[in-house]
Write a protein that holds these residues in place. Structure first.
Motif, short mmCIF file in Angstrom:
data_model
loop_
_atom_site.label_atom_id
_atom_site.label_comp_id
_atom_site.label_asym_id
_atom_site.label_seq_id
_atom_site.Cartn_x
_atom_site.Cartn_y
_atom_site.Cartn_z
N MET A 11 -9.44 -1.42 -4.85
CA MET A 11 -8.86 -2.75 -4.62
C MET A 11 -7.83 -2.70 -3.48
SD MET A 11 -10.03 -5.12 -6.64
CE MET A 11 -8.79 -6.36 -6.89
N THR A 12 -7.79 -3.74 -2.64
CA THR A 12 -6.78 -3.81 -1.57
C THR A 12 -5.40 -4.02 -2.19
OG1 THR A 12 -8.37 -5.38 -0.71
CG2 THR A 12 -6.51 -4.83 0.70
N THR A 13 -4.42 -3.25 -1.76
CA THR A 13 -3.06 -3.51 -2.24
C THR A 13 -2.50 -4.68 -1.44
OG1 THR A 13 -2.09 -2.02 -0.62
CG2 THR A 13 -2.66 -1.06 -2.76
N PRO A 14 -1.49 -5.39 -1.99
CA PRO A 14 -0.90 -6.51 -1.23
C PRO A 14 -0.37 -6.03 0.12
CG PRO A 14 -0.19 -6.57 -3.51
CD PRO A 14 -0.96 -5.30 -3.36
N THR A 15 0.20 -4.82 0.18
CA THR A 15 0.75 -4.34 1.46
C THR A 15 -0.37 -4.14 2.48
OG1 THR A 15 2.17 -3.04 0.02
CG2 THR A 15 2.35 -2.63 2.39
N ALA A 16 -1.47 -3.53 2.04
CA ALA A 16 -2.59 -3.30 2.97
C ALA A 16 -3.14 -4.64 3.46
CB ALA A 16 -3.67 -2.48 2.28
N PHE A 17 -3.27 -5.60 2.54
CA PHE A 17 -3.82 -6.90 2.93
C PHE A 17 -2.89 -7.59 3.94
CE2 PHE A 17 -4.13 -11.50 2.49
CZ PHE A 17 -5.45 -11.66 2.91
N THR A 18 -1.58 -7.55 3.65
CA THR A 18 -0.61 -8.18 4.56
C THR A 18 -0.70 -7.55 5.94
OG1 THR A 18 0.82 -8.49 2.68
CG2 THR A 18 1.84 -8.77 4.83
N SER A 19 -0.83 -6.23 5.95
CA SER A 19 -0.88 -5.51 7.22
C SER A 19 -2.14 -5.87 8.02
CB SER A 19 -0.80 -4.01 6.89
OG SER A 19 -1.18 -3.26 7.94
N VAL A 20 -3.30 -5.96 7.35
CA VAL A 20 -4.55 -6.31 8.03
C VAL A 20 -4.49 -7.77 8.50
CG1 VAL A 20 -7.04 -6.69 7.72
CG2 VAL A 20 -5.96 -4.64 6.79
N SER A 21 -3.95 -8.63 7.64
CA SER A 21 -3.85 -10.04 7.99
C SER A 21 -2.97 -10.21 9.23
CB SER A 21 -3.29 -10.76 6.76
OG SER A 21 -2.81 -11.97 7.08
N ALA A 22 -1.87 -9.46 9.32
CA ALA A 22 -0.97 -9.54 10.49
C ALA A 22 -1.67 -9.00 11.74
CB ALA A 22 0.31 -8.76 10.21
N LEU A 23 -2.43 -7.92 11.56
CA LEU A 23 -3.16 -7.35 12.70
C LEU A 23 -4.16 -8.37 13.27
CD1 LEU A 23 -4.38 -4.91 14.41
CD2 LEU A 23 -5.87 -4.52 12.46
N ILE A 24 -4.92 -9.00 12.37
CA ILE A 24 -5.93 -9.97 12.81
C ILE A 24 -5.26 -11.16 13.46
CG2 ILE A 24 -7.63 -11.63 11.88
CD1 ILE A 24 -8.67 -8.79 12.16
N ARG A 25 -4.15 -11.59 12.90
CA ARG A 25 -3.42 -12.72 13.46
C ARG A 25 -2.93 -12.38 14.87
NH1 ARG A 25 -1.54 -17.29 10.97
NH2 ARG A 25 -0.42 -18.51 12.51
N ARG A 26 -2.37 -11.18 15.01
CA ARG A 26 -1.79 -10.75 16.29
C ARG A 26 -2.87 -10.62 17.36
NH1 ARG A 26 0.65 -6.68 14.05
NH2 ARG A 26 -0.85 -5.12 14.70
N GLU A 27 -4.01 -10.04 16.98
CA GLU A 27 -5.02 -9.69 18.00
C GLU A 27 -6.07 -10.77 18.23
OE1 GLU A 27 -6.05 -5.87 18.75
OE2 GLU A 27 -4.15 -5.05 18.09
#
Ligand SMILES: C[S@@+](CC[C@H](N)C(=O)[O-])C[C@H]1O[C@@H](n2cnc3c(N)ncnc32)[C@H](O)[C@@H]1O
Length: 291
Positions: A1-17
């Protein structure tokens, strides 16, 4: 399962790029699409995500994995009908001196949109005319697919008329390859719609379909503002069937004039000649009379 931290980090990466919004509730999607990438590296999803900051190649794979590339041939049909019935005849008259058309398939995914337009131009452009379709996307794997011009049986079953399959494709192993003469007309370029548009030139028509839905309101507005100088004054912008300019700030909404063609709303620059105006040879702005 994705942890909230991992999800937040991926979501920020996608948003940034990419500027795409990956809100809470999309954890399942992140997990389903990134798990194979993590497994290929022998890592847990959390460990994989933690390494992304240091690995640009993996970041690119993540972007590719998380873009939604849903597309099909002649998608929604009506825009293509409007193109052949009205837009193309008008452009043929207005460009009768240069005899050249430039069309942008912005967010082209695996190329079905660009090649659908190419098939119509192949059939309807009079002899002696040239055309270029610039196909751009942020997902590099998609751009490779456009260049290759190869599609599976399942893909060609989605919206491609049998006559077009026969006319434009050759069977290569288990795939179908599109004709070289159409591939030659497509210029493939990597482009982030949320970043500056450099060196693209201007276009007679822009197909910006089914991509604005992934962005927040300020990003969508910024893109539509920067699209204005990319389009010839008398050109046409097509959005997806669920996308609209109705929710734009007043000045931007006024800069894009909505015009119905058949069952489609096309968008034109304020100052574009109204539909009934006799085509002029130059692209000099015409005086507007009540449009
Ligand atoms: C749903 S597909 C639409 C394909 C095609 N236009 C159509 O209507 O069938 C959306 C495409 O937008 C691309 N995309 C997402 N964010 C982007 C960005 N910031 N810049 C350029 N392309 C982007 C994705 O990679 C994907 O191929």
């Amino acid at each position: 399962m994705t942890t909230p931290t991992a999800f937040t980090s991926v979501s920020a990466l996608i948003r940034r790029e990419t500027s795409m919004v990956y809100d809470e509730g999309k954890e399942y999607l992140v997990e389903a699409r990134l798990a194979p990438l993590a497994a290929a590296k022998g890592l847990t999803l959390e460990a994989y995500v933690a390494r992304l900051a240091f690995e640009p190649d993996e970041r690119r794979k993540v972007i590719d994995a998380l873009t939604i590339n849903e597309t099909s041939w002649f998608r929604d049909h009506t825009p293509y009908q409007a193109f052949t019935d009205e837009i193309l005849p008008t452009l043929l008259e207005r460009r009768s001196t240069t005899r050249k058309l430039r069309i942008w398939s912005a967010a082209c995914s695996s190329g079905q949109e660009a090649y659908s337009i190419a098939m119509l131009l192949d059939q309807h452009l009079p002899a002696g005319w040239e055309y270029e379709i610039v196909a751009t996307d942020i997902a590099t794997t998609m751009l490779e697919r456009v260049k290759a011009g190869r599609y599976s049986q399942v893909e060609v079953n989605r919206g491609l008329p049998a006559t077009s399959l026969v006319r434009y494709f050759t069977r290569v192993g288990r795939e179908w390859e599109i004709a070289e003469r159409l591939r030659q007309r497509i210029t493939v370029r990597h482009l982030n719609l949320a970043a500056p548009y450099v060196g693209l030139g201007t276009f007679d028509m822009i197909w910006l379909r089914n991509v604005l839905i992934y962005f927040d309101a300020p990003t969508k507005q910024d893109i539509l503002r920067r699209m204005l100088p990319m389009l010839a004054l008398d050109g046409y912008l097509l959005l997806g069937s669920t996308e609209t300019t109705l929710d734009l700030p007043e000045d931007l909404a006024a800069a894009w004039r909505r015009e119905p063609i058949g069952r489609v709303q096309v968008h034109r620059r304020a100052g574009a000649p109204p539909p009934s105006t006799a085509p002029a040879v130059s692209t000099t702005p015409l005086t507007m009379t009540g449009a």
